[in-house]
Design a protein around this motif. Structure first.
Motif, PDB file in Angstrom:
ATOM      1  N   ALA A   1       0.795  -0.975  -0.073  1.00  0.00           N
ATOM      2  CA  ALA A   1       0.047  -0.170   0.038  1.00  0.00           C
ATOM      3  C   ALA A   1       0.820   1.251  -0.047  1.00  0.00           C
ATOM      4  CB  ALA A   1      -0.601  -0.059   1.380  1.00  0.00           C
ATOM      5  N   ASP A   2       1.842   1.221   0.599  1.00  0.00           N
ATOM      6  CA  ASP A   2       2.659   2.396   0.796  1.00  0.00           C
ATOM      7  C   ASP A   2       3.546   2.506  -0.559  1.00  0.00           C
ATOM      8  OD1 ASP A   2       1.891   2.727   3.317  1.00  0.00           O
ATOM      9  OD2 ASP A   2       3.715   1.944   4.342  1.00  0.00           O
ATOM     10  N   HIS A   3       3.911   1.601  -1.056  1.00  0.00           N
ATOM     11  CA  HIS A   3       4.898   1.783  -2.110  1.00  0.00           C
ATOM     12  C   HIS A   3       4.992   1.167  -3.594  1.00  0.00           C
ATOM     13  CE1 HIS A   3       7.939   2.997   0.811  1.00  0.00           C
ATOM     14  NE2 HIS A   3       7.526   1.911   1.747  1.00  0.00           N
ATOM     15  N   HIS A   4       3.745   0.219  -3.798  1.00  0.00           N
ATOM     16  CA  HIS A   4       3.834  -0.637  -5.008  1.00  0.00           C
ATOM     17  C   HIS A   4       2.256  -0.412  -5.511  1.00  0.00           C
ATOM     18  CE1 HIS A   4       7.678  -2.107  -4.669  1.00  0.00           C
ATOM     19  NE2 HIS A   4       7.596  -2.396  -3.522  1.00  0.00           N
ATOM     20  N   LEU A   5       1.657   0.724  -5.329  1.00  0.00           N
ATOM     21  CA  LEU A   5       0.218   0.837  -6.265  1.00  0.00           C
ATOM     22  C   LEU A   5       0.132   1.783  -6.999  1.00  0.00           C
ATOM     23  CD1 LEU A   5      -2.240   0.566  -2.866  1.00  0.00           C
ATOM     24  CD2 LEU A   5      -1.424  -1.256  -4.550  1.00  0.00           C
ATOM     25  N   MET A   6      -0.690   1.917  -7.933  1.00  0.00           N
ATOM     26  CA  MET A   6      -0.703   2.747  -9.357  1.00  0.00           C
ATOM     27  C   MET A   6      -0.541   4.210  -9.047  1.00  0.00           C
ATOM     28  SD  MET A   6      -3.130   2.225 -12.580  1.00  0.00           S
ATOM     29  CE  MET A   6      -4.834   2.821 -11.750  1.00  0.00           C
ATOM     30  N   PRO A   7      -1.122   4.705  -7.947  1.00  0.00           N
ATOM     31  CA  PRO A   7      -1.182   6.287  -8.078  1.00  0.00           C
ATOM     32  C   PRO A   7       0.381   6.767  -7.953  1.00  0.00           C
ATOM     33  CG  PRO A   7      -2.985   5.619  -6.847  1.00  0.00           C
ATOM     34  CD  PRO A   7      -2.173   4.313  -7.048  1.00  0.00           C
ATOM     35  N   ALA A   8       1.108   6.297  -7.092  1.00  0.00           N
ATOM     36  CA  ALA A   8       2.515   6.486  -6.876  1.00  0.00           C
ATOM     37  C   ALA A   8       3.377   6.307  -8.175  1.00  0.00           C
ATOM     38  CB  ALA A   8       3.093   6.002  -5.928  1.00  0.00           C
ATOM     39  N   ALA A   9       3.265   5.286  -9.084  1.00  0.00           N
ATOM     40  CA  ALA A   9       3.865   4.959 -10.145  1.00  0.00           C
ATOM     41  C   ALA A   9       3.383   6.108 -11.320  1.00  0.00           C
ATOM     42  CB  ALA A   9       3.648   3.458 -10.600  1.00  0.00           C
ATOM     43  N   SER A  10       2.256   6.294 -11.383  1.00  0.00           N
ATOM     44  CA  SER A  10       1.530   7.244 -12.230  1.00  0.00           C
ATOM     45  C   SER A  10       2.130   8.658 -12.109  1.00  0.00           C
ATOM     46  CB  SER A  10       0.073   7.339 -12.126  1.00  0.00           C
ATOM     47  OG  SER A  10      -0.571   8.249 -12.931  1.00  0.00           O
ATOM     48  N   ARG A  11       2.305   8.854 -10.860  1.00  0.00           N
ATOM     49  CA  ARG A  11       2.923  10.461 -10.586  1.00  0.00           C
ATOM     50  C   ARG A  11       4.247  10.389 -11.366  1.00  0.00           C
ATOM     51  NH1 ARG A  11       0.129   9.946  -5.710  1.00  0.00           N
ATOM     52  NH2 ARG A  11       2.159   9.020  -4.742  1.00  0.00           N
ATOM     53  N   VAL A  12       5.096   9.368 -11.056  1.00  0.00           N
ATOM     54  CA  VAL A  12       6.551   9.234 -11.401  1.00  0.00           C
ATOM     55  C   VAL A  12       6.592   9.550 -12.921  1.00  0.00           C
ATOM     56  CG1 VAL A  12       8.569   7.889 -11.636  1.00  0.00           C
ATOM     57  CG2 VAL A  12       7.511   8.078  -9.535  1.00  0.00           C
ATOM     58  N   LEU A  13       5.695   8.353 -13.719  1.00  0.00           N
ATOM     59  CA  LEU A  13       5.681   8.478 -15.067  1.00  0.00           C
ATOM     60  C   LEU A  13       5.366   9.725 -15.811  1.00  0.00           C
ATOM     61  CD1 LEU A  13       4.359   4.839 -15.557  1.00  0.00           C
ATOM     62  CD2 LEU A  13       6.621   5.664 -16.493  1.00  0.00           C
ATOM     63  N   CYS A  14       4.094  10.223 -15.380  1.00  0.00           N
ATOM     64  CA  CYS A  14       3.569  11.484 -15.991  1.00  0.00           C
ATOM     65  C   CYS A  14       4.210  12.590 -15.484  1.00  0.00           C
ATOM     66  CB  CYS A  14       2.068  11.220 -15.429  1.00  0.00           C
ATOM     67  SG  CYS A  14       1.112   9.768 -15.951  1.00  0.00           S
ATOM     68  N   GLN A  15       4.700  12.779 -14.590  1.00  0.00           N
ATOM     69  CA  GLN A  15       5.459  13.870 -14.286  1.00  0.00           C
ATOM     70  C   GLN A  15       6.705  14.307 -15.084  1.00  0.00           C
ATOM     71  OE1 GLN A  15       6.896  14.643 -10.154  1.00  0.00           O
ATOM     72  NE2 GLN A  15       8.273  16.058 -10.818  1.00  0.00           N
ATOM     73  N   THR A  16       7.497  12.972 -15.453  1.00  0.00           N
ATOM     74  CA  THR A  16       8.601  13.069 -16.462  1.00  0.00           C
ATOM     75  C   THR A  16       7.760  13.271 -17.768  1.00  0.00           C
ATOM     76  OG1 THR A  16       9.803  11.461 -15.235  1.00  0.00           O
ATOM     77  CG2 THR A  16      10.241  11.660 -17.295  1.00  0.00           C
ATOM     78  N   ILE A  17       6.957  12.804 -18.179  1.00  0.00           N
ATOM     79  CA  ILE A  17       6.407  12.842 -19.408  1.00  0.00           C
ATOM     80  C   ILE A  17       5.913  14.476 -19.857  1.00  0.00           C
ATOM     81  CG2 ILE A  17       4.253  12.477 -21.132  1.00  0.00           C
ATOM     82  CD1 ILE A  17       4.622   9.624 -20.004  1.00  0.00           C
ATOM     83  N   ALA A  18       5.381  14.965 -18.689  1.00  0.00           N
ATOM     84  CA  ALA A  18       5.003  16.498 -18.842  1.00  0.00           C
ATOM     85  C   ALA A  18       6.173  17.415 -18.889  1.00  0.00           C
ATOM     86  CB  ALA A  18       4.168  16.928 -17.551  1.00  0.00           C
ATOM     87  N   GLU A  19       7.331  16.912 -18.255  1.00  0.00           N
ATOM     88  CA  GLU A  19       8.641  17.789 -18.507  1.00  0.00           C
ATOM     89  C   GLU A  19       9.088  17.635 -19.797  1.00  0.00           C
ATOM     90  OE1 GLU A  19      10.967  16.058 -15.330  1.00  0.00           O
ATOM     91  OE2 GLU A  19      10.017  16.983 -13.423  1.00  0.00           O
ATOM     92  N   LEU A  20       9.188  16.328 -20.526  1.00  0.00           N
ATOM     93  CA  LEU A  20       9.587  16.153 -21.778  1.00  0.00           C
ATOM     94  C   LEU A  20       8.824  16.824 -22.795  1.00  0.00           C
ATOM     95  CD1 LEU A  20      10.703  12.365 -21.498  1.00  0.00           C
ATOM     96  CD2 LEU A  20      12.270  14.502 -21.532  1.00  0.00           C
ATOM     97  N   ALA A  21       7.407  16.839 -22.544  1.00  0.00           N
ATOM     98  CA  ALA A  21       6.725  17.634 -23.747  1.00  0.00           C
ATOM     99  C   ALA A  21       5.757  18.454 -22.793  1.00  0.00           C
ATOM    100  CB  ALA A  21       5.788  16.408 -24.203  1.00  0.00           C
ATOM    101  N   PRO A  22       6.107  19.797 -22.368  1.00  0.00           N
ATOM    102  CA  PRO A  22       5.324  20.464 -21.740  1.00  0.00           C
ATOM    103  C   PRO A  22       4.219  21.089 -22.633  1.00  0.00           C
ATOM    104  CG  PRO A  22       7.410  21.592 -22.546  1.00  0.00           C
ATOM    105  CD  PRO A  22       7.599  20.239 -22.732  1.00  0.00           C
TER     106      PRO A  22
END
Length: 357
Positions: free
Chosen positions: A336-357
């Motif tokens: 629950a603390d480390h391996h559910l989708m919301p945390a992973a989504s933040r990591v992925l989508c933040q990077t994509i937003a930085e690459l394609a602002p």
């Protein structure tokens, strides 16, 4: 809304045969969608050469060239903003993404790319060189395990970003928890090689159990079914082979089991560990690279201690329901603390937003 081109050269998420690789690809698509990123699976070309066959590799290079031409033409009409490739390595390199990305001026991202410098010579040399070139071309590489991170940091270009994406379940909330009582559970494809080695360890450990009454359910199917069934025959009805099950049936098994028993020989990390722990099952496994990236903190035996150590761990958990339940609850909280989708989504989508602002 951001839109990306998504490609999995090892096994596309649309492939009909289930596996951990397909499950992770599908989880990535869900995580991207959860974060407001539309991912289009742009190719189903599988580049895997499992045997190191130069003729197979040459044929796949030719198929990739044709796919490159098709995708460049398609990409000129599409509105892709980033290219993301999942799981490129020396047996299944991305032969498409770097060239298409360069032609379309797209940021190129890899997830779970691995570097294997020792494969630059030998039967996979051409594929290993292609995998290295693809990794070199990536602006960002997400690693899922610490073992992969070591080579990425050691051999990657200085400008490349290396980011940690924890393996995750494509869930926002945890599934129902097991009561902690029921049969032991093993989950893994029934095929020869590494998976078969895990089943051999399971059989060897079962022979050493001192617990008088136990029951094991095995969920999985594959070409080694008959061999595994023969291996387990001496245990009679105490071992139940259930075959391949759908997601709902698997979740039912997790909720009815008492623990997960899977040694984890050469697992990249193992989605079954996350699924079991999310359902509050303690895990009996060996301390192996990759596997340790998804196991809740605890004491797991080193592989050299063999089936004897696994049997001792099983006896300890089977004989102490309080400890078994407590360890399962701790594992559930860890997921629950480390391996559910919301945390992973933040990591992925933040990077994509930085690459394609």
């Amino acid at each position: 809304m951001k839109k990306i081109a998504f490609y999995a050269p090892m096994k596309p998420p649309t492939h009909p045969v289930p596996s951990g690789d397909r499950a992770m690809a599908r989880a990535l698509l869900k995580a991207l969608d959860y974060g407001g990123v539309t991912a289009e699976v742009v190719s189903t070309l599988q580049t895997r050469d499992k045997a190191g066959d130069e003729e197979v590799q040459a044929r796949l290079f030719e198929q990739a060239d044709a796919e490159i031409n098709r995708l460049i033409d398609q990409g000129r009409r599409a509105d892709w903003q980033v290219w993301v490739t999942y799981h490129s390595y020396y047996k299944a390199p991305d032969l498409v993404g770097p060239t298409v990305s360069a032609a379309l001026n797209l940021p190129y991202v890899q997830i779970e790319a691995t570097r294997a410098r020792k494969r630059l010579k030998g039967p996979w040399a051409h594929f290993a060189q292609a995998a290295e070139a693809a990794s070199d071309a990536a602006q960002v590489i997400f690693h899922l395990t610490e073992r992969d991170a070591e080579a990425l940091h050691a051999y990657g270009p200085s400008h490349q970003q290396i980011k940690h994406l924890r393996p995750f379940l494509p869930r926002v909330e945890l599934p129902p928890a097991s009561s902690g009582f029921g049969p032991m559970l093993s989950v893994g494809m029934l095929r020869h090689g590494d998976k078969f080695a895990s089943y051999q360890l399971i059989a060897d450990a079962l022979k050493l159990l001192e617990t008088p009454e136990w029951h094991l359910v095995i969920a999985g199917n594959g070409p080694a079914l008959d061999a595994v069934a023969s291996m387990m025959q001496e245990f009679g009805d105490r071992v139940d082979l259930r075959g391949s099950l759908d997601e709902s049936d698997m979740q039912k098994l997790y909720s009815e089991a008492s623990l997960l028993f899977w040694p984890g020989v050469n697992e990249a990390f193992g989605m079954t560990y996350l699924e079991a722990q999310a359902a509050a099952l303690p895990v009996v496994a060996q301390r192996r690279p990759g596997v340790c990236d998804v196991l809740a903190p605890g004491v797991y035996p080193e592989p050299e201690r063999g089936p004897e150590a696994l049997a001792r761990d099983l006896d300890a958990l089977l004989g102490d329901s309080g400890a078994r339940i407590a360890r399962g609850q701790a594992a559930r909280k860890y997921v629950a603390d480390h391996h559910l989708m919301p945390a992973a989504s933040r990591v992925l989508c933040q990077t994509i937003a930085e690459l394609a602002p």
